[in-house]
Design a protein around this motif. Structure first.
Motif, PDB file in Angstrom:
ATOM      1  N   ILE A  86       0.797  -1.346   0.053  1.00 47.38           N
ATOM      2  CA  ILE A  86      -0.045   0.088   0.010  1.00 47.38           C
ATOM      3  C   ILE A  86       0.788   1.345  -0.099  1.00 47.38           C
ATOM      4  CG2 ILE A  86      -1.587   1.448   1.509  1.00 47.38           C
ATOM      5  CD1 ILE A  86      -2.883  -1.294   2.279  1.00 47.38           C
ATOM      6  N   PHE A  87       1.767   1.222   0.959  1.00 48.52           N
ATOM      7  CA  PHE A  87       2.544   2.575   1.049  1.00 48.52           C
ATOM      8  C   PHE A  87       3.804   2.550  -0.311  1.00 48.52           C
ATOM      9  CE2 PHE A  87       0.631   1.968   4.986  1.00 48.52           C
ATOM     10  CZ  PHE A  87       0.332   3.367   5.194  1.00 48.52           C
ATOM     11  N   LEU A  88       4.204   1.496  -0.513  1.00 50.76           N
ATOM     12  CA  LEU A  88       5.407   1.467  -1.585  1.00 50.76           C
ATOM     13  C   LEU A  88       4.704   2.084  -2.954  1.00 50.76           C
ATOM     14  CD1 LEU A  88       7.518  -1.529  -0.611  1.00 50.76           C
ATOM     15  CD2 LEU A  88       8.246   0.852  -0.722  1.00 50.76           C
ATOM     16  N   PHE A  89       3.557   1.338  -3.178  1.00 53.20           N
ATOM     17  CA  PHE A  89       2.834   1.841  -4.390  1.00 53.20           C
ATOM     18  C   PHE A  89       2.502   3.363  -4.574  1.00 53.20           C
ATOM     19  CE2 PHE A  89      -0.389   1.333  -7.747  1.00 53.20           C
ATOM     20  CZ  PHE A  89       0.491   0.797  -8.895  1.00 53.20           C
ATOM     21  N   SER A  90       2.024   3.748  -3.441  1.00 56.05           N
ATOM     22  CA  SER A  90       1.966   5.273  -3.088  1.00 56.05           C
ATOM     23  C   SER A  90       3.104   5.985  -3.516  1.00 56.05           C
ATOM     24  CB  SER A  90       1.326   5.690  -2.046  1.00 56.05           C
ATOM     25  OG  SER A  90       1.281   6.973  -1.637  1.00 56.05           O
ATOM     26  N   ALA A  91       4.311   5.816  -3.143  1.00 55.38           N
ATOM     27  CA  ALA A  91       5.690   6.451  -3.211  1.00 55.38           C
ATOM     28  C   ALA A  91       6.099   5.915  -4.744  1.00 55.38           C
ATOM     29  CB  ALA A  91       6.550   5.655  -2.249  1.00 55.38           C
ATOM     30  N   TYR A  92       5.835   4.786  -5.314  1.00 56.05           N
ATOM     31  CA  TYR A  92       6.211   4.677  -6.713  1.00 56.05           C
ATOM     32  C   TYR A  92       5.261   5.571  -7.621  1.00 56.05           C
ATOM     33  CZ  TYR A  92       6.579   2.333 -11.077  1.00 56.05           C
ATOM     34  OH  TYR A  92       7.018   2.030 -12.419  1.00 56.05           O
ATOM     35  N   ILE A  93       4.032   5.609  -7.493  1.00 54.52           N
ATOM     36  CA  ILE A  93       3.095   6.718  -8.427  1.00 54.52           C
ATOM     37  C   ILE A  93       3.916   8.048  -8.348  1.00 54.52           C
ATOM     38  CG2 ILE A  93       1.080   7.609  -8.651  1.00 54.52           C
ATOM     39  CD1 ILE A  93      -0.202   4.979  -7.606  1.00 54.52           C
TER      40      ILE A  93
END
Length: 280
Positions: A86-93
């Motif tokens: 959840i948090f890594l995907f937000s950072a990746y975007i």
């Protein structure tokens, strides 16, 4: 170019053209939630013992994180994969656009506005909006899932599900505290992480920014300490679950402070940022 036009430009190019990333996040969220729901359906009678099963139990599942690790117990440490995603995907975007923009048309844009601080503030607004939209998509996806499967939409929750399925026993909490732990702190923590990543991009390459973000999140799952801000977004690390856990006030204060510091120091750094050297 006026500031509001610059913000509009960043929202269009940074968010609208990445709609597929939010769609992917929504699909994966459905997969996670569906697996949790059908797993519960096999183990307990949702209409019986766990009749208070609600959307809040699903949010507890998504943001439960990991209980503090105790090596002396001899148990293997298992990373909370869904929480990390959840948090890594937000950072990746939010990783790619700001500095890809700086190396392409962004140079022309900065030349037109003649104000690097405007460029920085616009990118900060982009990260803010992108992060909020990302979590809105997640929460809305869960809401739609609950409507389809007839799950109660309520801030009440089944303690039985939390204890027996999630291995998470909560102290007495108010509705306001539930909202803070499940909605406010996860979003604020993600904002702080994404702003740190944006700020670091003024000094190092994007890939290293993301590696640092990944390290912070993975370390947060292993160590319970206020220094690693991922702790504030894990229910199992909150004061309601563990003695000496993270408090809501501390989480809010530290996350806001980090965001403000990144914005202020970044605004000073961008004035001395060597764009030509960055692109050489």
């Amino acid at each position: 170019m006026k500031f509001y036009k610059l913000v509009k430009y960043d929202i269009k190019n940074g968010i609208e053209r990445k709609w597929h990333m939010y769609f992917i996040a929504s699909i994966l969220c459905i997969i996670f939630v569906a697996a949790f729901y059908f797993n519960i359906s096999r183990k307990v009678d949702i209409s019986g013992e766990a009749e208070l099963f609600t959307i809040t139990n699903i949010f507890f599942f998504l943001f439960q994180g990991k209980e503090p690790f105790s090596p002396e117990l001899g148990n293997a440490f298992v990373f909370p994969v869904i929480w990390l995603f959840i948090f890594l995907f937000s950072a990746y975007i939010t990783l790619d656009y700001p500095f890809r923009n700086l190396t392409e048309q962004g140079i022309y844009v900065i030349t037109r506005i003649r104000n690097r601080t405007y460029w920085w503030f616009s990118k900060c607004i982009y990260v803010f909006c992108s992060t909020l939209l990302y979590f809105f998509v997640l929460y809305f996806t869960v809401w739609i899932f609950c409507r389809v499967f007839g799950i109660n939409i309520s801030f009440q929750f089944s303690e039985y599900i939390n204890v027996e399925i999630l291995n998470m026993e909560l102290a007495s909490v108010t509705r306001k505290q539930v909202i803070m732990v499940l909605m406010v702190l996860p979003v604020m923590t993600s904002l702080a992480i994404n702003f740190i990543q944006l700020f670091l991009g003024l000094f190092i390459e994007r890939i290293y920014c993301f590696l640092i973000t990944t390290f912070i999140l993975f370390a947060s799952t292993y160590f319970q300490t206020p220094v690693l801000i991922g702790n504030y977004a894990m229910v199992k690390r909150s004061i309601f679950c563990v003695e000496g856990g993270m408090t809501i006030a501390c989480g809010v204060l530290i996350n806001i402070s980090l965001v403000v510091l990144c914005i202020i120091i970044g605004a000073r750094r961008i004035k001395k940022y060597d764009i030509l050297k960055k692109n050489s």
